[in-house]
Write a protein that holds these residues in place. Sequence first.
Motif, mmCIF file in Angstrom:
data_model
loop_
_atom_site.group_PDB
_atom_site.id
_atom_site.type_symbol
_atom_site.label_atom_id
_atom_site.label_comp_id
_atom_site.label_asym_id
_atom_site.label_seq_id
_atom_site.Cartn_x
_atom_site.Cartn_y
_atom_site.Cartn_z
ATOM 1 N N GLU A 144 -28.391 1.993 5.189
ATOM 2 C CA GLU A 144 -27.341 2.692 4.442
ATOM 3 C C GLU A 144 -27.004 4.028 5.089
ATOM 4 O OE1 GLU A 144 -26.554 4.761 0.068
ATOM 5 O OE2 GLU A 144 -28.464 3.773 0.498
ATOM 6 N N PHE A 145 -28.038 4.808 5.471
ATOM 7 C CA PHE A 145 -27.824 6.126 6.057
ATOM 8 C C PHE A 145 -27.764 6.079 7.582
ATOM 9 C CE2 PHE A 145 -29.467 7.299 1.877
ATOM 10 C CZ PHE A 145 -28.650 8.370 1.538
ATOM 11 N N GLU A 146 -28.057 4.907 8.164
ATOM 12 C CA GLU A 146 -28.152 4.756 9.613
ATOM 13 C C GLU A 146 -29.056 5.843 10.195
ATOM 14 O OE1 GLU A 146 -24.138 4.442 11.196
ATOM 15 O OE2 GLU A 146 -24.200 2.267 10.848
ATOM 16 N N SER A 147 -30.237 5.905 9.621
ATOM 17 C CA SER A 147 -31.198 6.946 9.979
ATOM 18 C C SER A 147 -32.586 6.484 9.569
ATOM 19 C CB SER A 147 -30.850 8.257 9.262
ATOM 20 O OG SER A 147 -31.885 9.201 9.377
ATOM 21 N N TYR A 148 -33.575 7.039 10.235
ATOM 22 C CA TYR A 148 -34.938 6.858 9.750
ATOM 23 C C TYR A 148 -35.139 7.770 8.543
ATOM 24 C CZ TYR A 148 -35.969 4.110 13.868
ATOM 25 O OH TYR A 148 -35.961 3.113 14.808
ATOM 26 N N ALA A 149 -35.987 7.340 7.629
ATOM 27 C CA ALA A 149 -36.224 8.088 6.395
ATOM 28 C C ALA A 149 -37.064 9.331 6.663
ATOM 29 C CB ALA A 149 -36.927 7.196 5.376
ATOM 30 N N ASP A 150 -36.878 10.328 5.813
ATOM 31 C CA ASP A 150 -37.732 11.522 5.890
ATOM 32 C C ASP A 150 -39.187 11.172 5.588
ATOM 33 O OD1 ASP A 150 -35.798 13.856 6.195
ATOM 34 O OD2 ASP A 150 -34.949 12.846 4.451
ATOM 35 N N PHE A 151 -39.372 10.307 4.584
ATOM 36 C CA PHE A 151 -40.732 9.990 4.151
ATOM 37 C C PHE A 151 -40.738 8.695 3.364
ATOM 38 C CE2 PHE A 151 -38.794 12.147 0.618
ATOM 39 C CZ PHE A 151 -39.348 11.587 -0.521
ATOM 40 N N ILE A 152 -41.923 8.134 3.189
ATOM 41 C CA ILE A 152 -42.174 7.033 2.263
ATOM 42 C C ILE A 152 -43.025 7.591 1.132
ATOM 43 C CG2 ILE A 152 -43.361 4.830 1.934
ATOM 44 C CD1 ILE A 152 -42.645 4.122 4.815
ATOM 45 N N GLY A 153 -42.558 7.415 -0.102
ATOM 46 C CA GLY A 153 -43.283 7.955 -1.244
ATOM 47 C C GLY A 153 -42.916 7.243 -2.523
ATOM 48 N N THR A 154 -43.460 7.711 -3.617
ATOM 49 C CA THR A 154 -43.176 7.119 -4.922
ATOM 50 C C THR A 154 -41.865 7.651 -5.478
ATOM 51 O OG1 THR A 154 -44.352 8.852 -6.114
ATOM 52 C CG2 THR A 154 -45.659 6.955 -5.387
ATOM 53 N N ASP A 155 -41.336 6.945 -6.475
ATOM 54 C CA ASP A 155 -40.099 7.396 -7.116
ATOM 55 C C ASP A 155 -40.273 8.771 -7.740
ATOM 56 O OD1 ASP A 155 -39.044 5.004 -6.351
ATOM 57 O OD2 ASP A 155 -38.593 4.273 -8.376
ATOM 58 N N SER A 156 -41.399 8.984 -8.414
ATOM 59 C CA SER A 156 -41.615 10.273 -9.082
ATOM 60 C C SER A 156 -41.677 11.407 -8.076
ATOM 61 C CB SER A 156 -42.895 10.233 -9.919
ATOM 62 O OG SER A 156 -44.023 9.979 -9.096
ATOM 63 N N GLN A 157 -42.287 11.155 -6.944
ATOM 64 C CA GLN A 157 -42.349 12.169 -5.889
ATOM 65 C C GLN A 157 -40.955 12.466 -5.352
ATOM 66 O OE1 GLN A 157 -44.447 10.961 -2.318
ATOM 67 N NE2 GLN A 157 -45.292 13.004 -2.057
ATOM 68 N N ALA A 158 -40.186 11.414 -5.131
ATOM 69 C CA ALA A 158 -38.829 11.594 -4.619
ATOM 70 C C ALA A 158 -37.950 12.351 -5.603
ATOM 71 C CB ALA A 158 -38.214 10.227 -4.298
ATOM 72 N N LEU A 159 -38.078 12.047 -6.894
ATOM 73 C CA LEU A 159 -37.250 12.706 -7.899
ATOM 74 C C LEU A 159 -37.556 14.203 -7.983
ATOM 75 C CD1 LEU A 159 -37.290 9.936 -10.662
ATOM 76 C CD2 LEU A 159 -35.303 10.687 -9.325
ATOM 77 N N ARG A 160 -38.835 14.546 -7.842
ATOM 78 C CA ARG A 160 -39.204 15.972 -7.847
ATOM 79 C C ARG A 160 -38.584 16.676 -6.633
ATOM 80 N NH1 ARG A 160 -44.318 13.931 -9.129
ATOM 81 N NH2 ARG A 160 -45.075 14.344 -7.005
ATOM 82 N N LEU A 161 -38.661 16.029 -5.473
ATOM 83 C CA LEU A 161 -38.100 16.615 -4.261
ATOM 84 C C LEU A 161 -36.582 16.718 -4.346
ATOM 85 C CD1 LEU A 161 -40.356 14.817 -1.637
ATOM 86 C CD2 LEU A 161 -40.189 17.295 -1.939
ATOM 87 N N ILE A 162 -35.949 15.727 -4.967
ATOM 88 C CA ILE A 162 -34.496 15.766 -5.128
ATOM 89 C C ILE A 162 -34.077 16.937 -6.005
ATOM 90 C CG2 ILE A 162 -32.548 14.571 -6.218
ATOM 91 C CD1 ILE A 162 -33.747 11.950 -5.172
ATOM 92 N N ASP A 163 -34.792 17.149 -7.094
ATOM 93 C CA ASP A 163 -34.470 18.273 -7.977
ATOM 94 C C ASP A 163 -34.561 19.603 -7.222
ATOM 95 O OD1 ASP A 163 -33.979 16.621 -10.113
ATOM 96 O OD2 ASP A 163 -35.988 16.834 -10.994
ATOM 97 N N ASP A 164 -35.628 19.748 -6.432
ATOM 98 C CA ASP A 164 -35.778 20.980 -5.639
ATOM 99 C C ASP A 164 -34.671 21.102 -4.592
ATOM 100 O OD1 ASP A 164 -38.047 21.595 -7.068
ATOM 101 O OD2 ASP A 164 -39.447 20.873 -5.533
ATOM 102 N N ALA A 165 -34.339 19.964 -3.972
ATOM 103 C CA ALA A 165 -33.322 19.985 -2.923
ATOM 104 C C ALA A 165 -31.942 20.297 -3.487
ATOM 105 C CB ALA A 165 -33.306 18.648 -2.189
#
Length: 792
Positions: A503-524
């Motif tokens: 979708e992003f035509e890129s390698y991902a920043d990280f592999i993690g859980t949904d809860s971890q990603a949601l916390r990082l998204i809020d901060d971002a």
Amino acid sequence: MLLKRIAFLSIITISQLATSQNTTSIKQHLKGVPFIEGKEAYINSPFVTAGRRTYVVGHQDGTFPEIGWHIDGEMGGIWNHPIKLFDGISAEVIIEQDSFQLDQATKFINYPFASLHLFDLKKQDIKVERWQFVSDTTQSLAIQFILKNNGKATKDLQFNFKAYSDLRPTWLGERTNMLDSPDIATYNQDQDYWMVQDRNNPWSVVIQSDLRSSYQDSIEQQYQGQGTGTLLGYNISIEPGQSQMITFFLAGSYISKSNSLKTLNYLENNLENEIKLKKAKYKQIAESSKLTIPDKNMQQAFEWIKYNSEWLVQTIPEIGTGITAGIPDYPWWFGVDSEYALKGYMAVGQTEAVDKTIRLLDSVSMSTNQNGRIIHEMSTNGAVFNKGNINETPQFASLIWEIYKWNGDRSFLEEYFPTIQKGLKWLLNENDENNNLFPDGFGMMEIHGLDSEMIDVATYTQKGFEDASKIAKELNLDDISDQYSNTAGILKQKINTEFWSEEFESYADFIGTDSQALRLIDDAIIRADTLQKPWSVSELKKTRTFIENNPSTRPRPFVLHHNWVVNTPMEMKIADSAKAIKALRTAERYTNPFGVFVTGIDRDASSEEGSGSFKGSKSFSYTGAVMTLPTGVQAIAENNYGRPDQALNYLKKMSRSFSYAFPGSMYEVSPDYGMITQAWTVYSYAIPIVQQFFGVDPFASEKLVVIKPQMPEEWENASLENIKIAENSISIYYSKFDGKITLKITQLQPEWKMKVVLPKGKYLLDGEILEQKSDKNSSFLITGKQVNISSK
């Protein structure tokens, strides 16, 4: 206190000075040495003049303001790690009742191993030059003033030299019981010097000039801390058109007063020899891997980055010698900074710094961790601040293999392979809880919470096992080699599948859980909103909605920050070609005219037009930063997939910040923020230029060098001379005209084999027709002192 006016009881004249003064002139020894003038717009920004034991950090206007954040307001001045010597120095000229502080230089000029401030007292018809030279191997420096009378009458004046001591410990001093106390200054009447010592420690510094002072005084300290101020004053008479030179010698020690005096005496008697030795050293630096290309700005940047690299080498005899990360706030040792930079140091022939830094990192890491984990950061007093981020351990394995390719020393592999074995065992046994071969923990990105399975950690782990396999093979440890190779193969496949986002035509920043990603998204989102990046906010909110609507109970890849590390699979050439080209094109969106953003969500549409100063936050932060390392990584990545023109474009972006603020250097954050010189910049230049454009791939143990030029189109004439590979030295001269290539290669050791790889075609080798057919290229295995190859 204010200086008392002193009557002219002992006027020094030019004729008297001729017999009493040390006549070594720094200026005279710099004739023919390259230099770069600073910009008026950045006259109030820092400079550094460095040696391996001591260095000076002040401002280009001649002042020494309190700068730096690692030790708040203390990172400038004169340092002799693990202690500081002075907060700063100053000088003033007094004519009759008027006092003129030398704190508004009209010009700053930087040399590879010295520096100059120019002051113009126009109304008084006096010009002053202030030269700084730092001894390369002793804890001392010389500051030389030349006062010229441009008027028509004799000038009777007072000249005052003020030194503000601050004998204090470096960062983390309290961890090794280095506790600061007040400085005590004592004037020695017989020998005419000031001695300053920390009251409760053996730390000391001594100040003396090559002229007998007319008067002396203790003066009020102008800086924070527990230092003190001293003054040496001179009554001077300068005839019209004549000049007066005064040289001040400053020497320090963290051992004893006698050590300071011994060092002072040495420099006073050997200044000329020290200058000559340093001049010869920097000439050798310039001649090693000497680049000549059409782009003269980039050529000059490459030359000076080699000088910068030497500025950053620090020696503390009780601990060791190693390259430090950056000045002024990182003047100590780092694992990962060295692991990048030392590959560049090797490619430009600075092998001694490479050997000593690796020895230092290995010994301290094993002493601290005992398990092969490579430390991240250690102060110059020996205190380790961070025992090591996850990526640093596998990167050590890759560093050792890369250096071995250049030095061919089997004992080098034997010495460091035990550390590598322990480190790789620690890496997976203690940091891979789910046993999927992706270690968990912090990599290069210092974002809170970004410590799960990181793309750069995974990539460098794959490369670490691959290179460790090669080391084991070289040491005839076939079973271990096979084991490591198998792990590397599995990791390569997993990175190309599990980290990839079509979708992003890129390698991902990280592999993690949904809860971890949601916390990082809020901060971002908060970060992006604060920086007024609406596109980032929109994209992040879209990702959050997708996660909430499509929950997963298992960890999965996330593209959130577009951090530069998503390009490491291309840097290490483990991305498959189809994904690599897509990812390289995606990465182009996260740049500005100076290079690649550290965190991609910080860019916006204006980034493409931006060309001015970096706007940092009030407290030191890398938010919104473009750095030389990510930009260099991208250039390397482009070259790995046969795109030298795109690689050159990134080098051009990076080169725009050369001498932007500090003449002769490139800031850590482009164009003018953070460290004024940074070690890993040499990686970002040397690998693309030496190993990719000129295609130098050494195998010194086999006395073989593969040369596979991959030149950008606009480099129709280019040469790289005196490339040091073990006991050999190779020079490559390349030209291309009307689509035809001409290549001349010389080497010091004629028995070495050179495998030259060129685009498929017919060639003349020293006048004889050669044709080698293959699917992709033509290659020639050659020996001899000189070969000439040209397209037919």
